[in-house]
Design a protein around this motif. Structure first.
Motif, PDB file in Angstrom:
ATOM      1  N   CYS A  34       0.847  -1.200   0.000  1.00  0.00           N
ATOM      2  CA  CYS A  34       0.000   0.000   0.000  1.00  0.00           C
ATOM      3  C   CYS A  34       0.882   1.250   0.000  1.00  0.00           C
ATOM      4  O   CYS A  34       1.736   1.425   0.878  1.00  0.00           O
ATOM      5  N   ARG A  38      -3.522   4.471   5.409  1.00  0.00           N
ATOM      6  CA  ARG A  38      -4.243   3.873   4.291  1.00  0.00           C
ATOM      7  C   ARG A  38      -5.725   4.246   4.389  1.00  0.00           C
ATOM      8  O   ARG A  38      -6.301   4.357   5.481  1.00  0.00           O
ATOM      9  N   GLU A  77      -3.230   5.255  -0.634  1.00  0.00           N
ATOM     10  CA  GLU A  77      -4.050   4.244  -1.288  1.00  0.00           C
ATOM     11  C   GLU A  77      -4.976   3.555  -0.287  1.00  0.00           C
ATOM     12  O   GLU A  77      -4.820   3.683   0.924  1.00  0.00           O
ATOM     13  N   GLY A  78      -5.932   2.813  -0.843  1.00  0.00           N
ATOM     14  CA  GLY A  78      -6.853   2.051  -0.019  1.00  0.00           C
ATOM     15  C   GLY A  78      -8.150   2.785   0.235  1.00  0.00           C
ATOM     16  O   GLY A  78      -8.223   4.015   0.100  1.00  0.00           O
TER      17      GLY A  78
END
Length: 305
Positions: free
Chosen positions: A67, A115, A121-122
C-alpha cells in the motif's frame, strides 16, 4: 375469535420481521460508512508544513503489503524523531500544529496519511489492525535518515491514530515512548458512543449490529484493535495518556481505563473541561510543556538520574 387472533398473530410476526429487516439494513449501511473511506469523500490537502514555517520533504512510502502512503517529513535537529499520527477519517494536515511545536524543540517529525485516508491508497479502515503497517513504513523511513538516532524514536497520535500508535508501540520494542491523545480503550466503546453522536440512533440495538457488519466487511475483529488489551505490552517503555472529561466521541473514562491497564512508567493527564483531541489547542502552553518534557526525558535522557 380464533380466526382473528391468528390473523393478528400473523400481522405481528410480519411487523417484527419488517422491523428486524429495517434494523439489519440500517446497521449494514452504517457499518459500511464506518469502515469505507474512498478518495472522493476525503478532504483535500490544502496545507503543508511550509505554512507553519517548517522545512520538509514530501514522501511516498510503501507499506509491507504494497500500500502506497503519502507522507511529510520534517528533519530532526536533535537526533530524535516522532511519528505523529492523525485520527479517524482525517489526514496528516491534522498533525501540523503538533509537528510545528515539536520541530521548534528540535524533533524530527514524520506525518503519514494512513491507508484509506488523505492521499494514500486504499479505501477500507481497520482501526489499527492494518494501519500499524503504515507506522512501520514510517519507522523504516526514519531508520534511513542519518540525522536520526534509531534509539530516539517515539510516537504520538490522536484518537484512532493514538490507538494505532499504542498498538504499534506494543509490537515494536524500538519505539522508546508513546503519547496518546483521546484514544478509545476498545472499538466496542467507540462504536457505541459514535453511533449516538454521528447518527442519533440509540446504542442498543444498533451498535452491536453495526460492529458485527463492520467487522465482516473490513475483515477484522474488534478485539484485535482493543488498545486496552495490548497497552501493558509497552512497559517498561513510557506511556503518556491525555483524556478530556467532555469528550463526546469516546467514553470519557477511556484514558483512566487505559492508564489502569498500562504498566510503568505511565502518566495520565485528565482535564474534565476538554473535549475530543483538544489539548494541543485549548491547553497549548501546558501541552507543549508536558509533551516536550516527556519526550526530552525519554528520548533525549534529559532530567533523568
Amino acid at each position: 375469535m380464533k380466526k382473528w387472533l391468528k390473523i393478528l398473530g400473523v400481522l405481528l410476526a410480519a411487523l417484527l420481521l419488517i422491523g428486524f429487516g429495517a434494523l439489519v439494513v440500517v446497521s449494514r449501511n452504517q457499518a459500511h460508512t464506518l469502515v469505507y473511506n474512498p478518495p472522493q469523500e476525503r478532504n483535500p490537502i490544502e496545507e503543508s508544513p511550509a505554512d507553519y514555517g517548517m522545512d520538509f520533504e514530501t514522501l511516498t512510502l510503501t507499506a509491507e503489503d504494497g500500500c502506497d502512503l503519502a507522507a511529510w517529513y520534517v528533519p530532526s535537529k536533535n537526533g530524535a524523531a516522532v511519528i505523529a499520527q492523525h485520527g479517524y477519517k482525517g489526514d496528516r494536515v491534522e498533525m501540523l500544529n503538533e509537528a510545528a511545536m515539536l520541530s521548534q524543540h528540535g524533533y524530527g517529525v514524520i506525518m503519514v496519511d494512513l491507508r484509506a485516508h488523505g492521499l494514500s491508497e486504499g479505501d477500507m479502515i481497520t482501526f489499527g489492525l492494518l494501519e500499524v503497517r503504515d507506522l512501520e513504513a514510517a519507522y523504516q523511513y526514519l531508520l534511513t535518515r542519518p540525522e536520526v538516532d534509531p534509539d530516539r524514536i517515539g510516537a504520538l497520535g490522536n484518537s484512532m491514530g493514538a490507538v494505532t500508535a499504542l498498538l504499534y508501540t506494543a509490537q515494536n520494542s524500538n519505539i522508546k515512548a508513546v503519547i496518546s491523545q483521546s484514544a478509545f480503550a476498545s472499538l466496542q466503546d467507540e462504536v457505541a458512543t459514535g453511533v449516538e453522536y454521528f447518527t442519533g440512533l440509540p446504542a442498543f440495538p444498533f451498535a452491536p449490529m453495526i460492529q458485527f457488519f463492520a467487522e465482516r466487511e473490513a475483515g477484522f475483529s474488534a478485539d484485535e484493535v482493543a488498545a486496552i488489551e495490548h497497552i501493558h505490552e509497552i512497559s517498561p517503555r513510557p506511556v503518556l495518556l491525555l483524556q478530556g472529561g467532555k469528550d463526546i466521541l469516546i467514553p470519557a473514562d477511556s484514558g483512566q481505563r487505559l492508564f489502569e491497564a498500562a504498566g510503568e512508567p505511565r502518566e495520565l493527564w485528565f482535564d474534565p473541561e476538554l473535549g475530543h483531541v483538544e489539548f494541543d489547542t485549548e491547553r497549548a502552553k501546558q501541552y507543549e510543556a508536558r509533551v516536550v518534557a516527556f519526550l526530552d526525558r525519554y528520548l533525549l535522557g534529559k532530567g533523568q538520574q
